[in-house]
Motif scaffolding. Structure first.
Motif, PDB file in Angstrom:
ATOM      1  N   VAL A  50      59.899 117.947  76.964  1.00 36.79           N
ATOM      2  CA  VAL A  50      60.455 117.082  75.910  1.00 36.79           C
ATOM      3  C   VAL A  50      59.947 117.477  74.519  1.00 36.79           C
ATOM      4  O   VAL A  50      60.157 116.756  73.550  1.00 36.79           O
ATOM      5  CB  VAL A  50      60.119 115.597  76.180  1.00 36.79           C
ATOM      6  N   ARG A  51      59.279 118.623  74.424  1.00 38.15           N
ATOM      7  CA  ARG A  51      58.761 119.060  73.115  1.00 38.15           C
ATOM      8  C   ARG A  51      59.924 119.440  72.197  1.00 38.15           C
ATOM      9  O   ARG A  51      60.866 120.094  72.604  1.00 38.15           O
ATOM     10  CB  ARG A  51      57.843 120.263  73.282  1.00 38.15           C
ATOM     11  N   HIS A  52      59.838 119.030  70.942  1.00 40.44           N
ATOM     12  CA  HIS A  52      60.854 119.391  69.947  1.00 40.44           C
ATOM     13  C   HIS A  52      60.501 120.759  69.345  1.00 40.44           C
ATOM     14  O   HIS A  52      59.341 120.997  68.978  1.00 40.44           O
ATOM     15  CB  HIS A  52      60.927 118.346  68.827  1.00 40.44           C
ATOM     16  N   PRO A  53      61.479 121.669  69.218  1.00 36.95           N
ATOM     17  CA  PRO A  53      61.182 123.023  68.721  1.00 36.95           C
ATOM     18  C   PRO A  53      60.692 123.057  67.265  1.00 36.95           C
ATOM     19  O   PRO A  53      60.104 124.049  66.837  1.00 36.95           O
ATOM     20  CB  PRO A  53      62.523 123.760  68.865  1.00 36.95           C
ATOM     21  N   PHE A  60      49.900 120.901  68.479  1.00 35.54           N
ATOM     22  CA  PHE A  60      49.502 120.860  69.889  1.00 35.54           C
ATOM     23  C   PHE A  60      48.075 121.372  70.073  1.00 35.54           C
ATOM     24  O   PHE A  60      47.357 120.928  70.969  1.00 35.54           O
ATOM     25  CB  PHE A  60      50.493 121.677  70.722  1.00 35.54           C
ATOM     26  N   THR A  61      47.660 122.278  69.203  1.00 40.25           N
ATOM     27  CA  THR A  61      46.263 122.732  69.246  1.00 40.25           C
ATOM     28  C   THR A  61      45.331 121.566  68.970  1.00 40.25           C
ATOM     29  O   THR A  61      44.324 121.355  69.673  1.00 40.25           O
ATOM     30  CB  THR A  61      46.033 123.842  68.200  1.00 40.25           C
ATOM     31  N   LEU A  62      45.662 120.771  67.958  1.00 34.55           N
ATOM     32  CA  LEU A  62      44.858 119.594  67.618  1.00 34.55           C
ATOM     33  C   LEU A  62      44.873 118.585  68.758  1.00 34.55           C
ATOM     34  O   LEU A  62      43.829 118.004  69.107  1.00 34.55           O
ATOM     35  CB  LEU A  62      45.398 118.948  66.345  1.00 34.55           C
ATOM     36  N   LEU A  63      46.052 118.395  69.370  1.00 40.95           N
ATOM     37  CA  LEU A  63      46.170 117.445  70.483  1.00 40.95           C
ATOM     38  C   LEU A  63      45.230 117.822  71.618  1.00 40.95           C
ATOM     39  O   LEU A  63      44.429 117.006  72.085  1.00 40.95           O
ATOM     40  CB  LEU A  63      47.632 117.410  70.949  1.00 40.95           C
ATOM     41  N   TRP A  64      45.329 119.078  72.051  1.00 41.11           N
ATOM     42  CA  TRP A  64      44.509 119.502  73.199  1.00 41.11           C
ATOM     43  C   TRP A  64      43.022 119.531  72.867  1.00 41.11           C
ATOM     44  O   TRP A  64      42.183 119.172  73.703  1.00 41.11           O
ATOM     45  CB  TRP A  64      44.977 120.873  73.704  1.00 41.11           C
ATOM     46  N   ASP A  65      42.677 119.939  71.648  1.00 40.32           N
ATOM     47  CA  ASP A  65      41.255 119.908  71.254  1.00 40.32           C
ATOM     48  C   ASP A  65      40.710 118.488  71.326  1.00 40.32           C
ATOM     49  O   ASP A  65      39.554 118.268  71.736  1.00 40.32           O
ATOM     50  CB  ASP A  65      41.085 120.441  69.821  1.00 40.32           C
ATOM     51  N   THR A  66      41.542 117.518  70.970  1.00 42.11           N
ATOM     52  CA  THR A  66      41.091 116.113  70.956  1.00 42.11           C
ATOM     53  C   THR A  66      40.912 115.571  72.362  1.00 42.11           C
ATOM     54  O   THR A  66      39.848 115.024  72.706  1.00 42.11           O
ATOM     55  CB  THR A  66      42.100 115.246  70.187  1.00 42.11           C
ATOM     56  N   ILE A  67      41.957 115.694  73.186  1.00 41.63           N
ATOM     57  CA  ILE A  67      41.893 115.052  74.511  1.00 41.63           C
ATOM     58  C   ILE A  67      40.954 115.792  75.461  1.00 41.63           C
ATOM     59  O   ILE A  67      40.349 115.172  76.343  1.00 41.63           O
ATOM     60  CB  ILE A  67      43.299 114.906  75.127  1.00 41.63           C
ATOM     61  N   LEU A  68      40.789 117.120  75.298  1.00 45.66           N
ATOM     62  CA  LEU A  68      39.839 117.847  76.148  1.00 45.66           C
ATOM     63  C   LEU A  68      38.397 117.522  75.779  1.00 45.66           C
ATOM     64  O   LEU A  68      37.481 117.756  76.575  1.00 45.66           O
ATOM     65  CB  LEU A  68      40.088 119.359  76.057  1.00 45.66           C
ATOM     66  N   THR A  76      52.575 109.903  65.606  1.00 44.36           N
ATOM     67  CA  THR A  76      54.019 109.703  65.772  1.00 44.36           C
ATOM     68  C   THR A  76      54.607 111.062  66.134  1.00 44.36           C
ATOM     69  O   THR A  76      54.545 112.005  65.348  1.00 44.36           O
ATOM     70  CB  THR A  76      54.668 109.168  64.496  1.00 44.36           C
ATOM     71  N   VAL A  77      55.152 111.159  67.338  1.00 45.05           N
ATOM     72  CA  VAL A  77      55.558 112.453  67.907  1.00 45.05           C
ATOM     73  C   VAL A  77      57.083 112.562  67.888  1.00 45.05           C
ATOM     74  O   VAL A  77      57.793 111.612  68.227  1.00 45.05           O
ATOM     75  CB  VAL A  77      55.021 112.608  69.342  1.00 45.05           C
ATOM     76  N   LYS A  78      57.568 113.746  67.498  1.00 48.06           N
ATOM     77  CA  LYS A  78      58.999 114.032  67.491  1.00 48.06           C
ATOM     78  C   LYS A  78      59.350 114.745  68.791  1.00 48.06           C
ATOM     79  O   LYS A  78      58.852 115.839  69.071  1.00 48.06           O
ATOM     80  CB  LYS A  78      59.326 114.911  66.286  1.00 48.06           C
ATOM     81  N   ASN A  79      60.201 114.127  69.632  1.00 45.44           N
ATOM     82  CA  ASN A  79      60.600 114.694  70.925  1.00 45.44           C
ATOM     83  C   ASN A  79      62.091 115.001  70.950  1.00 45.44           C
ATOM     84  O   ASN A  79      62.861 114.511  70.110  1.00 45.44           O
ATOM     85  CB  ASN A  79      60.274 113.724  72.054  1.00 45.44           C
ATOM     86  N   LEU A  80      62.482 115.822  71.948  1.00 47.38           N
ATOM     87  CA  LEU A  80      63.881 116.203  72.135  1.00 47.38           C
ATOM     88  C   LEU A  80      64.338 115.716  73.498  1.00 47.38           C
ATOM     89  O   LEU A  80      63.686 115.996  74.516  1.00 47.38           O
ATOM     90  CB  LEU A  80      64.036 117.722  72.033  1.00 47.38           C
ATOM     91  N   THR A  81      65.453 114.967  73.548  1.00 50.32           N
ATOM     92  CA  THR A  81      65.963 114.457  74.822  1.00 50.32           C
ATOM     93  C   THR A  81      66.757 115.532  75.561  1.00 50.32           C
ATOM     94  O   THR A  81      67.049 116.604  75.014  1.00 50.32           O
ATOM     95  CB  THR A  81      66.859 113.225  74.584  1.00 50.32           C
ATOM     96  N   LYS A  82      67.138 115.216  76.763  1.00 55.52           N
ATOM     97  CA  LYS A  82      67.884 116.174  77.576  1.00 55.52           C
ATOM     98  C   LYS A  82      69.213 116.557  76.936  1.00 55.52           C
ATOM     99  O   LYS A  82      69.646 117.709  76.999  1.00 55.52           O
ATOM    100  CB  LYS A  82      68.134 115.567  78.969  1.00 55.52           C
ATOM    101  N   ASP A  83      69.860 115.589  76.252  1.00 55.94           N
ATOM    102  CA  ASP A  83      71.167 115.872  75.629  1.00 55.94           C
ATOM    103  C   ASP A  83      71.043 116.342  74.174  1.00 55.94           C
ATOM    104  O   ASP A  83      72.021 116.362  73.433  1.00 55.94           O
ATOM    105  CB  ASP A  83      72.076 114.647  75.704  1.00 55.94           C
ATOM    106  N   GLY A  84      69.812 116.728  73.761  1.00 55.75           N
ATOM    107  CA  GLY A  84      69.638 117.346  72.445  1.00 55.75           C
ATOM    108  C   GLY A  84      69.403 116.391  71.296  1.00 55.75           C
ATOM    109  O   GLY A  84      69.409 116.814  70.138  1.00 55.75           O
TER     110      GLY A  84
END
Length: 405
Positions: A50-53, A60-68, A76-84
């Motif tokens: 569901v990642r938006h291009p 995502f580097t910041l995300l993983w550094d934080t949760i790890l 506030t995350v921008k996502n892409l649905t199956k139908d675009g």
């Protein structure tokens, strides 16, 4: 976490779980609903599905550094649905630890803020458009001011040429003395018309208020109102600049249109003033519509100032239009009456003189009524007069009717 508490979270939020490598192990119905994917399509897939291009890798580097580092990540995350389609989700990702204080999995809880984000984007876009319109108007005013300065330089020559063309020498000498101040007068008019731009502050305030209340219809209405105000003001400045241009186009127009235009411009400043309008169609005259509108605006603004000066509580302005026959010639008779107390007897013979004013210097130049009389007499070939009537002032405008329509 108890089952009841877990069900409450899953029923009111968009929930997913992943293992330590980001592979989806659980999604609730709300996640499937907003993403467009089924449970089977999501379980076992990387959460990148569901990642938006448009999102940069640094996010995502910041995300993983934080949760790890065993800390929750909020954004506030921008996502892409199956139908675009693009959706925006307020997201909190929390690491879940085992008894050895090691990360066992990640749980993400989200709620949909797509509508709020899109509304904010539209408002920001409209604010940028308004700012560009303001800049354009400032450029127009600057350009017209330069033209006015040039007009002032050649004013004496214009007066002399006008005298040579007119057979009524005494009348021309009278106009010569008045036209000597034309350059300063037009410069003042250009300056005065910039002041109504402050009305945009109120409109933007109300636009922001309606946005916060999710009132899209009101937001669009205020945006269009601002554009109309700016364009009307810009057009009026150009009309005054061309006032003494012998090449300007005069056209047949309805007096009702000039009255309506004036009241639209004055809408924000009338406040507690009641305006009664008795103006019908089929009263056509020849001239420039915006010039008559400017006369009406000036007369109503004078009434507004008089109400304030005399502390009048119940304020009523009446605008009437009728037909009058004078020496076998038909005239449109436009009457504008207020109940603001009238004009002192000692000033009655001076009100149309240039630079005469009873206001403080910071509030008026004494050119409004002088300019209004010039427009009616020189441009519309009519008459402008005043008399105290009952408890206020009555201005009467007579303009020859265009019977050919």
């Amino acid at each position: 976490m108890s089952q009841t508490y877990q069900e409450a979270i899953e029923n009111s939020n968009i929930v997913s779980k992943t293992d330590i490598n980001g592979i989806i192990t659980f999604v609730n119905d709300e996640f499937c609903k907003i993403s467009g994917y089924t449970h089977n399509e999501l379980i076992g897939e990387n959460h990148n599905i569901v990642r938006h291009p448009d999102i940069p890798k640094s996010n995502f580097t910041l995300l993983w550094d934080t949760i790890l580092n065993k800390k929750p990540y909020k954004a506030t995350v921008k996502n892409l649905t199956k139908d675009g389609k693009t959706v925006y989700l307020n997201t909190t990702i929390t690491p879940i630890l085992d008894e050895n204080d090691e990360i066992k999995e990640f749980i993400a809880i989200r709620y949909d803020v797509t509508e709020e984000v899109e509304l904010k984007k539209r408002l920001e876009k409209k604010e940028i458009e308004l700012e560009e319109l303001n800049k354009d108007l400032e450029n127009r005013v600057s350009l017209q001011t330069k033209k006015l300065q040039e007009l002032n330089k050649t004013l004496e020559q214009r007066v002399n040429e006008e005298i040579e063309k007119n057979e009524e020498k005494q009348k021309l000498l009278f106009w010569q003395s008045r036209m000597a101040s034309l350059g300063q007068m037009l410069a003042n008019i250009a300056h005065q018309w910039r002041q109504p731009l402050t009305e945009l502050n109120l409109t933007l305030f109300n636009m922001n208020k309606s946005f916060k209340n999710n009132n899209k219809e009101k937001t669009d209405e205020l945006y269009l109102e601002s554009k109309i105000l700016i364009k009307t003001m810009s057009s009026t400045i150009e009309d005054f600049t061309n006032f003494f241009n012998p090449q300007k186009d005069k056209k047949s127009f309805e007096i009702k249109e000039a009255v309506q235009e004036a009241l639209i411009i004055l809408k924000k400043v009338l406040n507690d003033i009641e305006v009664e309008v008795n103006v019908a169609n089929n009263f056509k005259v020849v001239g420039v519509l915006n010039e008559l509108s400017q006369v009406i605006i000036n007369l109503i603004q004078n009434s507004k100032d008089a109400y304030l000066f005399n502390n009048i509580e119940k304020k009523i302005i009446t605008i009437n239009l009728s037909e009058e026959k004078i020496s076998n010639k038909l005239y449109a008779k436009l009457q504008i009456k207020d109940n603001a107390g009238g004009i002192n007897k000692e000033n009655l013979d001076k009100i149309f003189d240039p630079y005469f004013t009873t206001k403080y210097k910071s509030q008026g130049t004494g050119l409004g009524l002088f300019m209004s009389k010039m427009i009616i007499e020189k441009s519309l070939e009519g008459e402008l007069s005043h008399k105290n009537f009952e408890d206020g002032s009555l201005f009467i405008i007579l303009i020859p009717l265009n019977n050919l329509g």
